[in-house]
Design a protein around this motif. Structure first.
Motif, PDB file in Angstrom:
ATOM      1  N   ASN A   5       0.842  -1.202   0.000  1.00 37.07           N
ATOM      2  CA  ASN A   5       0.000   0.000   0.000  1.00 37.07           C
ATOM      3  C   ASN A   5       0.873   1.247   0.000  1.00 37.07           C
ATOM      4  O   ASN A   5       1.029   1.903   1.033  1.00 37.07           O
ATOM      5  CB  ASN A   5      -0.925  -0.004   1.225  1.00 37.07           C
ATOM      6  N   PRO A   6       1.430   1.614  -1.160  1.00 37.68           N
ATOM      7  CA  PRO A   6       2.352   2.755  -1.203  1.00 37.68           C
ATOM      8  C   PRO A   6       1.708   4.071  -0.792  1.00 37.68           C
ATOM      9  O   PRO A   6       2.396   4.987  -0.348  1.00 37.68           O
ATOM     10  CB  PRO A   6       2.820   2.785  -2.660  1.00 37.68           C
ATOM     11  N   TRP A   7       0.398   4.178  -0.883  1.00 38.57           N
ATOM     12  CA  TRP A   7      -0.306   5.410  -0.515  1.00 38.57           C
ATOM     13  C   TRP A   7      -0.271   5.676   0.987  1.00 38.57           C
ATOM     14  O   TRP A   7      -0.609   6.768   1.428  1.00 38.57           O
ATOM     15  CB  TRP A   7      -1.750   5.389  -1.037  1.00 38.57           C
ATOM     16  N   LEU A   8       0.188   4.698   1.780  1.00 42.60           N
ATOM     17  CA  LEU A   8       0.342   4.921   3.221  1.00 42.60           C
ATOM     18  C   LEU A   8       1.625   5.681   3.550  1.00 42.60           C
ATOM     19  O   LEU A   8       1.765   6.210   4.642  1.00 42.60           O
ATOM     20  CB  LEU A   8       0.345   3.585   3.980  1.00 42.60           C
ATOM     21  N   ALA A   9       2.561   5.719   2.614  1.00 48.59           N
ATOM     22  CA  ALA A   9       3.846   6.381   2.856  1.00 48.59           C
ATOM     23  C   ALA A   9       3.679   7.896   2.812  1.00 48.59           C
ATOM     24  O   ALA A   9       2.767   8.426   2.176  1.00 48.59           O
ATOM     25  CB  ALA A   9       4.863   5.938   1.806  1.00 48.59           C
ATOM     26  N   PRO A  87     -11.791  -5.301  13.208  1.00 44.97           N
ATOM     27  CA  PRO A  87     -10.556  -6.070  13.395  1.00 44.97           C
ATOM     28  C   PRO A  87      -9.435  -5.510  12.525  1.00 44.97           C
ATOM     29  O   PRO A  87      -9.647  -5.158  11.371  1.00 44.97           O
ATOM     30  CB  PRO A  87     -10.947  -7.481  12.948  1.00 44.97           C
ATOM     31  N   LEU A  88      -8.252  -5.435  13.101  1.00 42.74           N
ATOM     32  CA  LEU A  88      -7.097  -4.840  12.435  1.00 42.74           C
ATOM     33  C   LEU A  88      -6.199  -5.928  11.867  1.00 42.74           C
ATOM     34  O   LEU A  88      -5.796  -6.840  12.579  1.00 42.74           O
ATOM     35  CB  LEU A  88      -6.311  -3.990  13.439  1.00 42.74           C
ATOM     36  N   VAL A  89      -5.910  -5.813  10.553  1.00 41.06           N
ATOM     37  CA  VAL A  89      -4.975  -6.725   9.913  1.00 41.06           C
ATOM     38  C   VAL A  89      -3.652  -6.009   9.684  1.00 41.06           C
ATOM     39  O   VAL A  89      -2.590  -6.571   9.816  1.00 41.06           O
ATOM     40  CB  VAL A  89      -5.560  -7.249   8.577  1.00 41.06           C
ATOM     41  N   GLY A  90      -3.735  -4.746   9.346  1.00 43.65           N
ATOM     42  CA  GLY A  90      -2.561  -3.922   9.114  1.00 43.65           C
ATOM     43  C   GLY A  90      -2.993  -2.472   9.098  1.00 43.65           C
ATOM     44  O   GLY A  90      -4.176  -2.149   9.246  1.00 43.65           O
ATOM     45  N   GLN A  91      -2.035  -1.578   8.889  1.00 46.24           N
ATOM     46  CA  GLN A  91      -2.326  -0.144   8.894  1.00 46.24           C
ATOM     47  C   GLN A  91      -3.447   0.217   7.915  1.00 46.24           C
ATOM     48  O   GLN A  91      -4.314   1.023   8.225  1.00 46.24           O
ATOM     49  CB  GLN A  91      -1.057   0.633   8.545  1.00 46.24           C
ATOM     50  N   ALA A  92      -3.461  -0.393   6.740  1.00 47.50           N
ATOM     51  CA  ALA A  92      -4.471  -0.062   5.733  1.00 47.50           C
ATOM     52  C   ALA A  92      -5.882  -0.403   6.196  1.00 47.50           C
ATOM     53  O   ALA A  92      -6.846   0.230   5.774  1.00 47.50           O
ATOM     54  CB  ALA A  92      -4.170  -0.783   4.419  1.00 47.50           C
ATOM     55  N   SER A  93      -6.015  -1.402   7.083  1.00 48.22           N
ATOM     56  CA  SER A  93      -7.350  -1.802   7.529  1.00 48.22           C
ATOM     57  C   SER A  93      -7.775  -1.116   8.817  1.00 48.22           C
ATOM     58  O   SER A  93      -8.859  -1.395   9.336  1.00 48.22           O
ATOM     59  CB  SER A  93      -7.408  -3.322   7.718  1.00 48.22           C
ATOM     60  N   THR A 152     -11.708   7.158  12.419  1.00 45.32           N
ATOM     61  CA  THR A 152     -10.399   6.895  11.827  1.00 45.32           C
ATOM     62  C   THR A 152     -10.525   5.770  10.813  1.00 45.32           C
ATOM     63  O   THR A 152     -11.082   4.706  11.132  1.00 45.32           O
ATOM     64  CB  THR A 152      -9.369   6.497  12.900  1.00 45.32           C
ATOM     65  N   GLU A 153     -10.025   6.025   9.612  1.00 45.53           N
ATOM     66  CA  GLU A 153      -9.984   4.998   8.570  1.00 45.53           C
ATOM     67  C   GLU A 153      -8.794   5.307   7.667  1.00 45.53           C
ATOM     68  O   GLU A 153      -8.828   6.258   6.884  1.00 45.53           O
ATOM     69  CB  GLU A 153     -11.285   4.989   7.769  1.00 45.53           C
ATOM     70  N   HIS A 154      -7.771   4.513   7.773  1.00 44.89           N
ATOM     71  CA  HIS A 154      -6.564   4.797   6.991  1.00 44.89           C
ATOM     72  C   HIS A 154      -6.749   4.554   5.497  1.00 44.89           C
ATOM     73  O   HIS A 154      -6.025   5.120   4.685  1.00 44.89           O
ATOM     74  CB  HIS A 154      -5.365   4.034   7.557  1.00 44.89           C
ATOM     75  N   TRP A 155      -7.718   3.772   5.102  1.00 44.38           N
ATOM     76  CA  TRP A 155      -7.988   3.554   3.679  1.00 44.38           C
ATOM     77  C   TRP A 155      -8.387   4.860   2.989  1.00 44.38           C
ATOM     78  O   TRP A 155      -8.205   5.022   1.783  1.00 44.38           O
ATOM     79  CB  TRP A 155      -9.081   2.496   3.514  1.00 44.38           C
TER      80      TRP A 155
END
Length: 171
Positions: A5-9, A87-93, A152-155
């Motif tokens: 997920n490069p958009w998280l950088a 439930p959290l799988v990673g930063q994107a979720s 909060t939603e990092h997506w």
């Protein structure tokens, strides 16, 4: 190394969602989960309690034994916060909401209770516990109408929106 997920950088965007889209996302979260952590404060200090909740629009509600520590705290200070999260799988979720409001305790017979009670799905709990469906629970119903929500939603970053959004009840 490939990045999923490069958009998280990089720095997070700061653009706000319009109210309608934010409300849709919050309601989607509230509808897709059924557990939250209720934060109260009382004479013995703060208390964080996992509770199963139901919702009707931006009102979260739960039943509780009248003598429980959370109910004693609410009697002392009705200001509460509820944390709802997927439930959290990673930063994107990463997706969740902090709901702030005042808890109101509605007892059976309270006319306001009739507005909220149909959204409480008590029947499956009673079936699981081999209780009769002829008599609904008489426990107090606690209703928290959201005054404000931090969502909060990092997506959201993927589409150029801030991962943290703020909602307030319209005046």
């Amino acid at each position: 190394m490939p990045v999923t997920n490069p958009w998280l950088a990089g720095p997070a965007p700061t653009t706000r969602l319009d109210r309608h889209r934010l409300e849709e996302r919050i309601l989607n979260l509230l509808s897709s989960q059924n557990m939250c952590v209720l934060a109260t404060s009382g004479p013995d200090g703060p208390l964080a309690t996992p509770v199963r909740y139901f919702h009707l629009d931006f009102a979260l509600m739960f039943t509780a034994a009248a003598t429980s520590p959370k109910m004693r705290n609410i009697a002392v200070d009705p200001r509460v916060s509820l944390g709802v999260f997927a439930p959290l799988v990673g930063q994107a979720s990463s997706r969740g909401a902090q709901v702030f409001g005042r808890a109101r305790v509605l007892l059976p017979g309270d006319p306001e209770r009739e507005h909220y009670w149909p959204a409480v799905r008590w029947q499956s709990d009673y079936v699981e516990r081999s209780r009769s469906l002829d008599e609904p629970p008489a426990d107090p119903l606690v209703v928290v109408e959201a005054d404000r929500i931090v969502y909060t939603e990092h997506w959201l970053r993927r589409d150029g929106y801030a991962p943290r959004q703020f909602w307030r009840r319209a005046a």
